[in-house]
Design a protein around this motif. Sequence first.
Motif, PDB file in Angstrom:
ATOM      1  N   LEU A   5      -6.056  -9.083  15.368  1.00  0.00           N
ATOM      2  CA  LEU A   5      -4.875  -9.131  14.505  1.00  0.00           C
ATOM      3  C   LEU A   5      -4.241  -7.736  14.424  1.00  0.00           C
ATOM      4  N   ARG A   6      -2.950  -7.674  14.649  1.00  0.00           N
ATOM      5  CA  ARG A   6      -2.215  -6.410  14.554  1.00  0.00           C
ATOM      6  C   ARG A   6      -1.717  -6.242  13.123  1.00  0.00           C
ATOM      7  N   VAL A   7      -2.165  -5.182  12.475  1.00  0.00           N
ATOM      8  CA  VAL A   7      -1.815  -4.931  11.077  1.00  0.00           C
ATOM      9  C   VAL A   7      -0.912  -3.707  11.012  1.00  0.00           C
ATOM     10  N   GLY A   8       0.325  -3.906  10.609  1.00  0.00           N
ATOM     11  CA  GLY A   8       1.276  -2.820  10.504  1.00  0.00           C
ATOM     12  C   GLY A   8       1.133  -2.073   9.186  1.00  0.00           C
ATOM     13  N   LEU A   9       0.985  -0.761   9.259  1.00  0.00           N
ATOM     14  CA  LEU A   9       0.945   0.108   8.086  1.00  0.00           C
ATOM     15  C   LEU A   9       2.326   0.757   7.991  1.00  0.00           C
ATOM     16  N   LEU A  10       3.112   0.297   7.042  1.00  0.00           N
ATOM     17  CA  LEU A  10       4.530   0.640   6.999  1.00  0.00           C
ATOM     18  C   LEU A  10       4.771   1.981   6.311  1.00  0.00           C
ATOM     19  N   LEU A  11       5.378   2.893   7.023  1.00  0.00           N
ATOM     20  CA  LEU A  11       5.742   4.197   6.470  1.00  0.00           C
ATOM     21  C   LEU A  11       7.136   4.106   5.853  1.00  0.00           C
ATOM     22  N   VAL A  12       7.214   4.417   4.565  1.00  0.00           N
ATOM     23  CA  VAL A  12       8.474   4.380   3.822  1.00  0.00           C
ATOM     24  C   VAL A  12       8.732   5.788   3.286  1.00  0.00           C
ATOM     25  N   CYS A  70       3.726  -7.450  14.639  1.00  0.00           N
ATOM     26  CA  CYS A  70       2.528  -7.448  13.790  1.00  0.00           C
ATOM     27  C   CYS A  70       2.216  -8.845  13.272  1.00  0.00           C
ATOM     28  N   ASP A  71       0.932  -9.083  13.057  1.00  0.00           N
ATOM     29  CA  ASP A  71       0.501 -10.311  12.393  1.00  0.00           C
ATOM     30  C   ASP A  71       0.538 -10.158  10.876  1.00  0.00           C
ATOM     31  N   ALA A  72       0.424  -8.913  10.416  1.00  0.00           N
ATOM     32  CA  ALA A  72       0.450  -8.619   8.980  1.00  0.00           C
ATOM     33  C   ALA A  72       1.048  -7.224   8.795  1.00  0.00           C
ATOM     34  N   VAL A  73       1.707  -7.018   7.661  1.00  0.00           N
ATOM     35  CA  VAL A  73       2.315  -5.716   7.362  1.00  0.00           C
ATOM     36  C   VAL A  73       1.993  -5.362   5.917  1.00  0.00           C
ATOM     37  N   LEU A  74       1.541  -4.123   5.716  1.00  0.00           N
ATOM     38  CA  LEU A  74       1.271  -3.637   4.368  1.00  0.00           C
ATOM     39  C   LEU A  74       2.372  -2.662   3.965  1.00  0.00           C
ATOM     40  N   VAL A  75       3.035  -2.963   2.848  1.00  0.00           N
ATOM     41  CA  VAL A  75       4.099  -2.119   2.305  1.00  0.00           C
ATOM     42  C   VAL A  75       3.499  -1.263   1.195  1.00  0.00           C
ATOM     43  N   PRO A  76       3.529   0.063   1.306  1.00  0.00           N
ATOM     44  CA  PRO A  76       2.864   0.926   0.323  1.00  0.00           C
ATOM     45  C   PRO A  76       3.698   1.113  -0.935  1.00  0.00           C
ATOM     46  N   ASP A  77       3.087   1.724  -1.938  1.00  0.00           N
ATOM     47  CA  ASP A  77       3.821   2.079  -3.150  1.00  0.00           C
ATOM     48  C   ASP A  77       4.503   3.425  -2.949  1.00  0.00           C
TER      49      ASP A  77
END
Length: 321
Positions: A5-12, A70-77
């Motif tokens: 699974l490709r997990v995207g760690l989103l840089l904001v 990506c299969d999943a993406v995490l959006v940070p605080d």
Amino acid sequence: MMPTLRVGLLLVPGCMPSGLFAVADILHAANLRCGRELFKTVWVAESREPVVCAHGVTLTPEQTLAEAACDAVLVPDFWAYTIKQVWRVLDANAALAATLARLPAHVALGSYCTGVALLARAGRLDGAAATTTWWLADAMRERFGDVDWQFHHNALFTPTLATATGANGHLAIVRAFVERHCGAQVFQDIRQWMVLPRPSHTLPVFQGLQLLFQQQPLLRRLQLEVERLPAREATVERVASLLATSPRTLSRRVKEGTGESVASQVRLVKMNQVSERLLLTGDSVGRISDALGFSDESSLRRAFRQLTGYTPKQYRQAFKS
């Protein structure tokens, strides 16, 4: 065999990347525990340009969000002390929100704390149950009315959506993700290896109290004075006097800092003290009422249930470790 699974760690821009790094480490540990690459983390952003995160830390994405598949993406605080700051971040990242909106429906999305606002801005929470940090509750409910906000929950999950409260909400999200794909025992092993903190046993309404007050000196002083005062004496006038200011000035500054009234903040501080004593001691409600200076036990019970939705007994049973 389950595919990787490709997990995207989103840089904001302005985000706090610590949660992203923690999730990357935990997913790496899951790969080691399972003996193969179940998860591949990919650093993504709206463009390939370096992203300046909190405290001036600059990170370079590997791919754009749109191209990463990506299969999943995490959006940070991200850092924000007021509602206006949150709205400014959303406005500055309108293009990113549009990209999130265009991701395929099967992509699992997760976010926590202030980052949840980006998912709401993208419309990815419409019609879904979601939660976020307590002090955003009224503003989020007003601006994003199509979301089924359930702020009494610390975390909410569906197969393709996860939201959580607090700056450590990434832990609840990655736990649910690992348990769904690897099983509960794998995460238990990881937690022991990495000495991860136990899940928080409290309500969102209390979770952001220390962070908010630590970041704003006036609120920190207000908290300290209110904690020292008996509850029956903690009036706006008395608190303003102790802070060497006028009730009007105090009301204005607290409203600017929190969006709430002085009376609401005073009540929150006293109820937090009640919460701590319910969870950390075996004292009766009557003894807690006397110790904190409430006019009577029934006043404490009524105020606590109004704020939390729980009686003191129910709260102790639900959250005491």
